[in-house]
Design a protein around this motif. Sequence first.
Motif, PDB file in Angstrom:
ATOM      1  N   GLU A 194       0.600  -0.966  -0.151  1.00  0.00           N
ATOM      2  CA  GLU A 194       0.262   0.280   0.045  1.00  0.00           C
ATOM      3  C   GLU A 194       0.652   1.024   0.214  1.00  0.00           C
ATOM      4  O   GLU A 194       0.581   2.634  -0.367  1.00  0.00           O
ATOM      5  CB  GLU A 194      -1.448  -0.040   0.972  1.00  0.00           C
ATOM      6  CG  GLU A 194      -2.002  -0.614   1.374  1.00  0.00           C
ATOM      7  CD  GLU A 194      -2.769  -1.232   2.422  1.00  0.00           C
ATOM      8  OE1 GLU A 194      -2.734  -0.562   3.395  1.00  0.00           O
ATOM      9  OE2 GLU A 194      -3.674  -2.051   2.469  1.00  0.00           O
TER      10      GLU A 194
ATOM     11  N   LYS B  50       0.895   4.015  -2.849  1.00  0.00           N
ATOM     12  CA  LYS B  50       0.184   5.799  -2.188  1.00  0.00           C
ATOM     13  C   LYS B  50       1.944   6.698  -2.737  1.00  0.00           C
ATOM     14  O   LYS B  50       1.218   7.688  -3.264  1.00  0.00           O
ATOM     15  CB  LYS B  50       0.862   5.833  -0.943  1.00  0.00           C
ATOM     16  CG  LYS B  50       0.278   7.376  -0.058  1.00  0.00           C
ATOM     17  CD  LYS B  50      -0.128   7.140   1.219  1.00  0.00           C
ATOM     18  CE  LYS B  50      -0.104   8.757   2.030  1.00  0.00           C
ATOM     19  NZ  LYS B  50       0.066   9.820   0.768  1.00  0.00           N
TER      20      LYS B  50
ATOM     21  N   ASP C  73       1.087   9.582  -5.730  1.00  0.00           N
ATOM     22  CA  ASP C  73       1.490  10.986  -4.781  1.00  0.00           C
ATOM     23  C   ASP C  73       3.305  11.268  -5.351  1.00  0.00           C
ATOM     24  O   ASP C  73       3.049  12.430  -6.150  1.00  0.00           O
ATOM     25  CB  ASP C  73       2.359  11.149  -3.510  1.00  0.00           C
ATOM     26  CG  ASP C  73       1.211  10.508  -2.819  1.00  0.00           C
ATOM     27  OD1 ASP C  73       0.408  10.624  -2.247  1.00  0.00           O
ATOM     28  OD2 ASP C  73       1.349  10.201  -1.283  1.00  0.00           O
TER      29      ASP C  73
END
Length: 148
Positions: free
Chosen positions: A95, A99, A103
């Motif tokens: 995860e 992410k 980002d």
Amino acid sequence: MVRALGLDLEQINFIDNPDKVKMSAVILKLAEPYIKMYWGNETRVRGIISLAIMAWNMTFLPQKKQIELQQKLIEEVLPNDCDAQGVAAMLDVFECLQKRQRDLFPNIRTFIMGYDLRLDSENIRLDISSVPLGNKKLGADLLERDPA
């Protein structure tokens, strides 16, 4: 390599291809915190880079297929006697990689078809073959045809 060929580095002007993203640099940046954490452990570094590539590609799949592949990955990668804490740790890494992808590289829509990874005590050499994607999610048929 340039020096081994007897060429003068001062006389060569190295430039990047301005029209193409270097996916090797993208993946290494994506995995950077974990590479730093595990540097010196070749098995772990290889695993983190492989996991970063899988995490990258999975974000282009429908959510249902992502969950199925994540479960399959856990079954295949983790040992049979792995406890819930081990599973949770792997999911956290996965995860975190996804992410970081959202980002750091939200506009790169490139699917990694294959890669070659070479490590030594000082360097990582990662060569990636990839294809750009349109705006649609990938179907399961592409993933199943891909041997990487």
